[in-house]
Design a protein around this motif. Sequence first.
Motif, PDB file in Angstrom:
ATOM      1  N   THR A 113      39.156  33.374  35.958  1.00  0.00           N
ATOM      2  CA  THR A 113      39.668  34.145  37.091  1.00  0.00           C
ATOM      3  C   THR A 113      40.740  33.345  37.809  1.00  0.00           C
ATOM      4  OG1 THR A 113      37.499  35.167  37.383  1.00  0.00           O
ATOM      5  CG2 THR A 113      39.050  35.333  39.212  1.00  0.00           C
ATOM      6  N   SER A 131      43.223  33.723  41.265  1.00  0.00           N
ATOM      7  CA  SER A 131      43.543  34.468  42.473  1.00  0.00           C
ATOM      8  C   SER A 131      44.848  33.944  43.050  1.00  0.00           C
ATOM      9  CB  SER A 131      42.405  34.322  43.489  1.00  0.00           C
ATOM     10  OG  SER A 131      42.657  35.119  44.625  1.00  0.00           O
ATOM     11  N   GLN A 152      48.353  34.863  45.788  1.00  0.00           N
ATOM     12  CA  GLN A 152      48.831  35.673  46.901  1.00  0.00           C
ATOM     13  C   GLN A 152      50.055  36.471  46.462  1.00  0.00           C
ATOM     14  OE1 GLN A 152      49.289  33.280  50.414  1.00  0.00           O
ATOM     15  NE2 GLN A 152      48.770  34.980  51.751  1.00  0.00           N
ATOM     16  N   SER A 181      52.462  33.331  39.323  1.00  0.00           N
ATOM     17  CA  SER A 181      51.175  33.156  38.627  1.00  0.00           C
ATOM     18  C   SER A 181      51.434  32.459  37.300  1.00  0.00           C
ATOM     19  CB  SER A 181      50.525  34.510  38.352  1.00  0.00           C
ATOM     20  OG  SER A 181      50.328  35.247  39.531  1.00  0.00           O
ATOM     21  N   SER A 234      47.511  42.925  39.106  1.00  0.00           N
ATOM     22  CA  SER A 234      46.080  42.659  39.021  1.00  0.00           C
ATOM     23  C   SER A 234      45.508  43.314  37.765  1.00  0.00           C
ATOM     24  CB  SER A 234      45.353  43.204  40.251  1.00  0.00           C
ATOM     25  OG  SER A 234      45.749  42.506  41.409  1.00  0.00           O
ATOM     26  N   ARG A 269      41.128  37.020  34.412  1.00  0.00           N
ATOM     27  CA  ARG A 269      41.319  38.073  35.402  1.00  0.00           C
ATOM     28  C   ARG A 269      42.241  37.563  36.490  1.00  0.00           C
ATOM     29  NH1 ARG A 269      39.162  42.680  36.428  1.00  0.00           N
ATOM     30  NH2 ARG A 269      37.478  42.328  34.930  1.00  0.00           N
ATOM     31  N   GLN A 308      43.719  38.207  40.114  1.00  0.00           N
ATOM     32  CA  GLN A 308      43.496  38.948  41.357  1.00  0.00           C
ATOM     33  C   GLN A 308      44.631  38.613  42.323  1.00  0.00           C
ATOM     34  OE1 GLN A 308      39.597  37.488  42.460  1.00  0.00           O
ATOM     35  NE2 GLN A 308      38.578  39.170  41.413  1.00  0.00           N
ATOM     36  N   THR A 349      46.051  38.864  45.987  1.00  0.00           N
ATOM     37  CA  THR A 349      45.626  39.096  47.372  1.00  0.00           C
ATOM     38  C   THR A 349      46.845  39.347  48.247  1.00  0.00           C
ATOM     39  OG1 THR A 349      45.665  36.722  47.808  1.00  0.00           O
ATOM     40  CG2 THR A 349      43.586  37.683  47.061  1.00  0.00           C
TER      41      THR A 349
END
Lengths: 113, 115
Positions: free
Chosen positions: B10, B12, B14, B19, B85, B110, B112, B114
Motif C-alpha cells: 500500500t 498513500s 497526497q 508517486s 487511486s 494499492r 491511495q 489523499t
Amino acid sequence: ETGVTQSPTHLIKTRGQQVTLRCSSQSGHNTVSWYQQALGQGPQFIFQYYREEENGRGNFPPRFSGLQFPNYSSELNVNALELDDSALYLCASSFTSGYNEQFFGPGTRLTVL
Amino acid sequence: GESVGLHLPTLSVQEGDNSIINCAYSNSASDYFIWYKQESGKGPQFIIDIRSNMDKRQGQRVTVLLNKTVKHLSLQIAATQPGDSAVYFCAENKARTGTASKLTFGTGTRLQVTL
C-alpha cells in the motif's frame, strides 16, 4: 473501455458443478488469454488461444479447458468446481502472441459455494 | 523460481505529489514489462510498457524505469490525482515469436491518494 466483453458478470455455482464463461475479443484481435484472479492477488495465467488452438498453458489442471471460435471469441470451461475456484476470471485479447499489449475485459466474478 | 513481486502493498500519497511504485523481478531472461492499473470491479488497464533494450520510457504523466542490473522496475506518476487511486500491477511478458505471450503478474500495490 477496451472493447473486450465478458459474460456473465457474476455467477454463483455449487461445488462439483460445471461452468462456462465467455469472452468476445476486441475487433481485429486473434489471440485470447484467460487469467484467474483470486481476491487480493494478481492475475494468474490459465491458457491462451491463438487461431483456435491452445497456445500455452499455465499451472492449471485439465478440468480447466477452453475453446476459441472462428470469430476469435472464446470460452473458458471449468468442470468439477472446487471452492478455491472462486475468483475473478479475466480474458485479454491481443493481435498476436508476442510483444503485444493485451487488452483486458471487465471479468466474470465466479463464486463457488 | 520466476516471480514478479512488489516492494510495498500500500502506498498513500497526497494529491499533487509524485508517486513511485516499485517492482522486482527475478528472471533475468524477462524482456518485456508492463504496468497495469486496476480499479475496483474492473479488469486491468494498460498504462505503459517497456522492453529490455530500454531503461526509461515516458507517457502522459507516467514514467517507467527499468534497471536490469538489479532486476528492478518502477512506475512514476507525476502530480497524482484522486483518479489515480487503484491497484497497480507490474507484469512480465516472456514473449517470443510463435510462443504464448504469458503475463506473470505480481501481487499489486494499492495507491491511495489523499486530499
